[in-house]
Structures are given as C-alpha cells and as structure tokens.
Design an enzyme around this catalytic site. Structure first.
Site, mmCIF file in Angstrom:
data_model
loop_
_atom_site.group_PDB
_atom_site.id
_atom_site.type_symbol
_atom_site.label_atom_id
_atom_site.label_comp_id
_atom_site.label_asym_id
_atom_site.label_seq_id
_atom_site.Cartn_x
_atom_site.Cartn_y
_atom_site.Cartn_z
ATOM 1 N N GLU A 77 33.680 -37.518 -35.743
ATOM 2 C CA GLU A 77 32.881 -38.694 -36.112
ATOM 3 C C GLU A 77 32.314 -38.526 -37.533
ATOM 4 O OE1 GLU A 77 32.737 -37.002 -33.334
ATOM 5 O OE2 GLU A 77 32.503 -38.335 -31.598
ATOM 6 N N GLY A 124 23.046 -26.453 -32.558
ATOM 7 C CA GLY A 124 22.932 -27.782 -33.165
ATOM 8 C C GLY A 124 21.670 -28.514 -32.735
ATOM 9 N N LYS A 145 36.493 -34.667 -25.850
ATOM 10 C CA LYS A 145 36.962 -34.626 -27.246
ATOM 11 C C LYS A 145 38.464 -34.397 -27.290
ATOM 12 C CE LYS A 145 32.924 -32.375 -29.346
ATOM 13 N NZ LYS A 145 32.455 -31.174 -30.023
ATOM 14 N N HIS A 196 6.622 -53.033 -19.605
ATOM 15 C CA HIS A 196 7.105 -54.395 -19.365
ATOM 16 C C HIS A 196 8.575 -54.407 -19.003
ATOM 17 C CE1 HIS A 196 3.298 -56.188 -20.609
ATOM 18 N NE2 HIS A 196 3.232 -55.117 -21.392
HETATM 19 O O1 LIG Z 1 26.788 -30.413 -36.345
HETATM 20 P P1 LIG Z 1 28.149 -30.597 -35.789
HETATM 21 O O2 LIG Z 1 28.980 -29.356 -35.860
HETATM 22 O O3 LIG Z 1 28.843 -31.760 -36.472
HETATM 23 O O4 LIG Z 1 28.019 -30.947 -34.274
HETATM 24 C C1 LIG Z 1 27.412 -32.108 -33.830
HETATM 25 C C2 LIG Z 1 27.235 -32.124 -32.323
HETATM 26 O O5 LIG Z 1 28.491 -32.222 -31.720
HETATM 27 C C3 LIG Z 1 28.921 -31.440 -30.627
HETATM 28 O O6 LIG Z 1 29.755 -32.222 -29.825
HETATM 29 C C4 LIG Z 1 27.861 -30.774 -29.792
HETATM 30 O O7 LIG Z 1 27.879 -31.213 -28.474
HETATM 31 C C5 LIG Z 1 26.465 -30.925 -30.315
HETATM 32 O O8 LIG Z 1 25.707 -29.841 -29.850
HETATM 33 C C6 LIG Z 1 26.416 -30.972 -31.816
HETATM 34 O O9 LIG Z 1 25.084 -31.108 -32.234
#
Ligand SMILES: O=P(O)(O)OC[C@H]1O[C@H](O)[C@H](O)[C@@H](O)[C@@H]1O
Length: 562
Positions: A230, A285, A526, A402
C-alpha cells in the site's frame, strides 16, 4: 514456517513453571471460585458496604488520575489477580523486555520501544550494543529537519517553503502519527497542513493532493520495512504527481523524506538518504510512533513538544518498571481485562474518550491491542485454552451516546469500558466555546454513573412510569468502567496514556502466555491478494481459487467490462 526450534527467552523462569497452562494454575482456579462466590454482587452493594471504596480504588500516576472503583471487583479480586500476575511471572518478562532480551521469540528479536524515550543518560543494550546514543542521534536529526521545515528554511525545488506535509504509511506507520497529530493539533503549527494517507484506494491520496501545490508539498514516506504494498504504491503515485507537477525528477530530493529501517529499499526508491530517518528491528510497528515514525508529528508540534511527549512515555515506563503490582496502573488495567475476558465472558472492550482531539485514539489502540494479543497459540506453540485479546473499539463518548450506548446500557452484551477525559478544554479554544467543556465532562461522569448503578424497576415505578413501560425504562447497571481523568491533553499526558496502554497490553499477553510482538496473522491475506490481483487485471486463470472467490473475481471482471 521454519522448523528451527524457537530461541528460549532468557531469565523468565524455569521451564516447568512456564509449561503449566494458565487454566491449570491454582491462581486461575481461585479466581474462578471467587467469581462464583461473587455471583450477582452489585456495584451498588459494594459501594454501600464500603464508604472508602471510591477513595481506595483510585491511583494517580504522573498526570493521570485513574478511578477503577466502578469495576466489578473487591479487594479479594484484586489480590487474586495480583497473585495470578505473580504466578505467571509477568514482572520477570517485563524485566526481560526492558533489558533487551529477545522476548519476541518467533522473530528472535528484542522488544525495546521503551528505549525510544529513555533519557540521554540511560544505557540500554540490544544484542550487546547501547542503543540510547543512536536513538538520540536520530531524534536530533529529526529535530533539525523539523525545525527547518517549521522555520520555512527547508525549501522545495522551486525555492518555496513547505505548506503541506503528506505522511504516507499504513498500520503502525500511520495510526500513531495520525492519532497523535489529531490529539495535539492545538500545539501544532496551524500554518502548515498535514495529511495522512494510508489506504491503497487511490481516493485517499487523491483527496490529500487534489488541492495541493507540488511546489509546497513534502512527502514523508513512513514504512518500517519499506516493502508494504500500500505504502510503496501510494509513494510511487505521489512521486509521479510531483515529477509531473514540477517537470523534473530532480525535484524528488527536496520533496521526499523517508522513515524506515531499510536503507537499501529507500535508496532504491530514489529518496536521498540524507533525508532518511532510521529506526531498528527491536521497535514493533505498532510501538513505533515515538521513533522516527513520528517525524510528521514532530514537524507539526516541534521538537520541544515531541520531547515532552517522550518524557510522558518515560514517566509511565518508570512507573511500570518499579511500582508494586497492586499500585501499578498498567498491571491493574491489564488484570481487569483478564478478569472480564476470563471470568465474565467479555468479548470486547470499549475505549471512549470525552475529547474531540482523541477521535483517533481507539483506532490506534485497535492495532496496538488486537495485533498484539489477537493470538490463539502460546509462546511455545501450544494452543491456548482461554480467551485472549478482546475486540477493542470506541469513538468519542458523546457521539457514542447517541449511537451505540443503548446497547451498553440495556443490551445483552457485557462491555467493560474506559472513559477518558480532561479537566481543561483544548488550550486554543476560543473563550466563547469554553463553557461547553463542562457539558462534555458532565456527560462523561454521568455515563459512568448510569452504567455502574443503573436504575432499578422500583426507582422507575416510583417516578410514576406506567407499569408496562417499567421494564423498558429500567437500567440494570453493573456495567464496569474505569475513568481516567487528566488535567489537560498535553504532549506529556498523551505519552503517558499511550505507554499505559502499551504496557497494559504487555501484561495481558504475559498472563495469557502469548507473544504480543509478532503478527503472523496478517500474512495470509497479503499473499493471497498478490495471487488474486493478476486475475483481476489480466484475466489469467488463477489456480487454487475456491469457487466463491473465483465467482466474485469473474463478477468483478464483468462489472469492469473485462
Ligand atoms: O511500517 P511497515 O513496514 O510499512 O508496516 C506497516 C504495517 O503493516 C503490516 O501489515 C503489519 O501488520 C503492521 O504491524 C505494520 O505496522
């Protein structure tokens, strides 16, 4: 996964102790028996029987005042929960984490987010190396960069200063900075604009750029791995937009910064490593926004405020590391969750901030908590035989009132909740709006009261309500809440709150004997997405799709005219 035996965590106790399943421990059984004895004990009765309860079941840590008296606990419950924490050696695992042992056993890594906010004078070793100097070296570089952007000395390719900062990242590289930016917005430079782009849906990037000027836009590409689809997809699109807008590849250097642990990938992407800010594999992360991942936040609020926030984190770290279990707030909140999940069948936990600026806090906690403790195997791979992490959810409390509070008050589900509030309104609130703050806080206090004590049928009938309506207007009560009240939502208090929840999650993972620091559960989707994508675009047959998914892919292709 590999068949290599998992490395053992050093110093967390003898093997026989660790091998004993949670549900076979005497302390677990004692809590079960205690729960039976408590039966339908009412919060009303607990308060009536003990005038000192509201005083006793509170705790002040730093700027936080926590009132946990409206929980379905007695002194005996708290004692038994503390014994469970003792038996499951939570403190030993905490100490192992704090000293840099590889407690993330499935990835063979240290878990040292506490080093990110340690003072310069601290010494914390990961794999034999003191990491504190590196942490501060990165913070200093971040501060210099942030100051240049904030003072308008950082100039874009055409010589204009930055007006808009666009953070591109997802998960832990988005939720933390986005949440904290919202929380600390009153402290931010209001002449700079901030956007946080995470979704691979192009609409996210488009909405952040449609009214932006490439000449005054700075992208901060945040990704621990720098391989997340992404983020790389959005960063590539952002780069294209910039180059098209400014007419030259040369512009990239002045308009892109990167935050990552992966220098090679950053270089390959074409971001100047002079504008790269690093961190380390011992930072998960979802535990990373106080690392360089907080760069956009630091640009917003400035290095001084950022350091105040780190000091708030550190204050809570010190409390967690040193306070006795019975007066240790992360322990208490963690153990209350164990109690409700294990013995009250609570499926979820609501976090309800009475603060507009905390609107992203529950979303942030969802990753922190659910990615950490949404596990069903123990640290050694055996299945768990008890409930682990709850579904965490919530939105600002007044809005929730609400919407879904009906279910909290009168539904059949049991939902423990945290109510978070601040005595002072946002520091930049115009005088005319300040009086609304009392109304906001009155709601928080009233909801805690209504949830705990309800309204009995006799009370309702006594108010002259027609008999047929009495059951509908009765509130059972005994819906537990913990209220956390701070003087104001300052950078320090935000740091304290985040560290509180980080350590709460730690305590729970330790008792449940799961690894709170990996996230294998996000992999399968993924991998499958990578396989499905060619089927959408090229129409090539993809092997191994089940009939339902193959049907959906075919329908998608038809709808797209392919
Ligand atoms: O920081 P990145 O390597 O882009 O990872 C971003 C995110 O994606 C992954 O799918 C993990 O589940 C997360 O723990 C992480 O924070």
């Amino acid at each position: 996964m590999s068949a290599t035996p998992l490395p053992r965590t050093e110093g967390t106790g003898d093997q026989a102790e660790e091998a004993l399943s949670l549900d076979r421990r005497d302390e677990w059984a004692a809590l079960g028996a205690h729960r039976e004895r408590l039966g339908g004990t009412r919060l009303r009765d607990l308060f009536d029987a003990d005038p000192a309860r509201a005083d006793r079941l509170t705790l002040d840590v730093g700027g936080l005042h926590a009132d946990y008296s409206k929980n379905l606990v007695t002194d005996e419950t708290l004692r038994l929960l503390a014994e469970l924490a003792g038996a499951t050696r939570v403190a030993a695992l905490r100490d192992a984490m704090l000293r840099g042992d590889h407690i993330n056993v499935t990835e063979d890594r240290a878990v040292l987010h506490t080093a990110l906010r340690a003072p310069r004078s601290a010494v914390i070793e990961a794999d034999g190396r003191d990491v504190v100097p590196e942490v501060h070296a990165v913070l200093d570089r971040m501060a210099e960069f942030a100051d240049r952007v904030r003072s308008r000395r950082w100039l874009g390719h055409t010589g204009l200063p930055v007006r808009r900062v666009v953070n591109i990242g997802i998960g832990g590289s988005d939720l933390g900075p986005a949440m904290a930016y919202e929380a600390l917005r009153p402290y931010s430079d209001r002449d700079l604009e901030f956007r946080f782009v995470s979704n691979v849906d192009g609409a996210d990037l488009h909405e952040s750029l449609r009214d932006a000027d490439p000449a005054t836009t700075l992208f901060v590409v945040s990704s621990k791995t720098f391989t997340t689809v992404e983020t790389i997809t959005n960063a590539t699109a952002a780069r294209r937009w910039l180059v098209e807008g400014l007419g030259t590849e040369e512009a990239v250097s002045r308009h892109f910064a990167a935050v990552s642990t992966n220098t090679e990938a950053v270089e390959r992407f074409g971001i100047d490593t002079d504008h790269m800010f690093g961190f380390w594999d011992w930072v998960g992360g979802r535990y990373s926004y106080d690392s360089a991942i907080g760069l956009s936040l630091m640009v917003a609020i400035g290095p001084e405020r950022f350091r105040e926030m780190l000091a708030g984190f550190h204050l809570m770290d010190t409390h967690f590391a040193t306070a006795p279990v019975e007066r240790n707030l992360p322990f208490l909140l963690g153990l209350l969750g164990i109690w409700y999940g294990g013995f009250w069948d609570a499926q979820s936990h609501a976090v309800l901030p009475y603060s507009h600026h905390m609107s992203r806090f529950s979303a942030y906690l969802q990753q922190l908590d659910m990615e950490s403790n949404g596990k069903s195997v123990q640290r050694d791979g055996r299945p768990v035989g008890w409930a682990t992490g709850p579904v965490v959810w919530g939105t600002p409390g007044t809005n929730g009132q609400h919407a879904y509070f009906q279910l909290l008050h009168q539904g059949t589900r049991f939902v423990p909740a945290d109510l978070l509030g601040f005595a002072e309104p946002a520091p930049d609130l115009p005088e005319a709006l300040v009086p609304q703050h009392d109304l906001l806080m009155a709601n928080m206090f009233a909801q805690g009261q209504a949830l705990a004590f309800g309204r009995t049928a006799a009370e309702v009938a006594g108010e002259g309500v027609p008999a047929g309506l009495v059951p509908h207007r009765t509130f059972p009560g005994d819906r537990p809440t913990t209220t956390i009240l701070a003087e104001r939502l300052s950078p320090s208090v935000l740091g304290q709150l985040v560290a509180l929840y980080e350590h709460k999650v730690f305590v729970q993972g330790a008792v449940w004997n799961i690894n709170s620091f990996d996230q294998w559960g996000v992999q399968l989707g993924k991998v499958l997405a990578e396989r499905v994508e060619p089927a959408l675009t090229s129409g090539k047959e993809v092997e191994g799709l089940d009939a339902s998914t193959a049907g959906l892919v075919a329908r998608y292709r038809t709808l797209r005219g392919r």
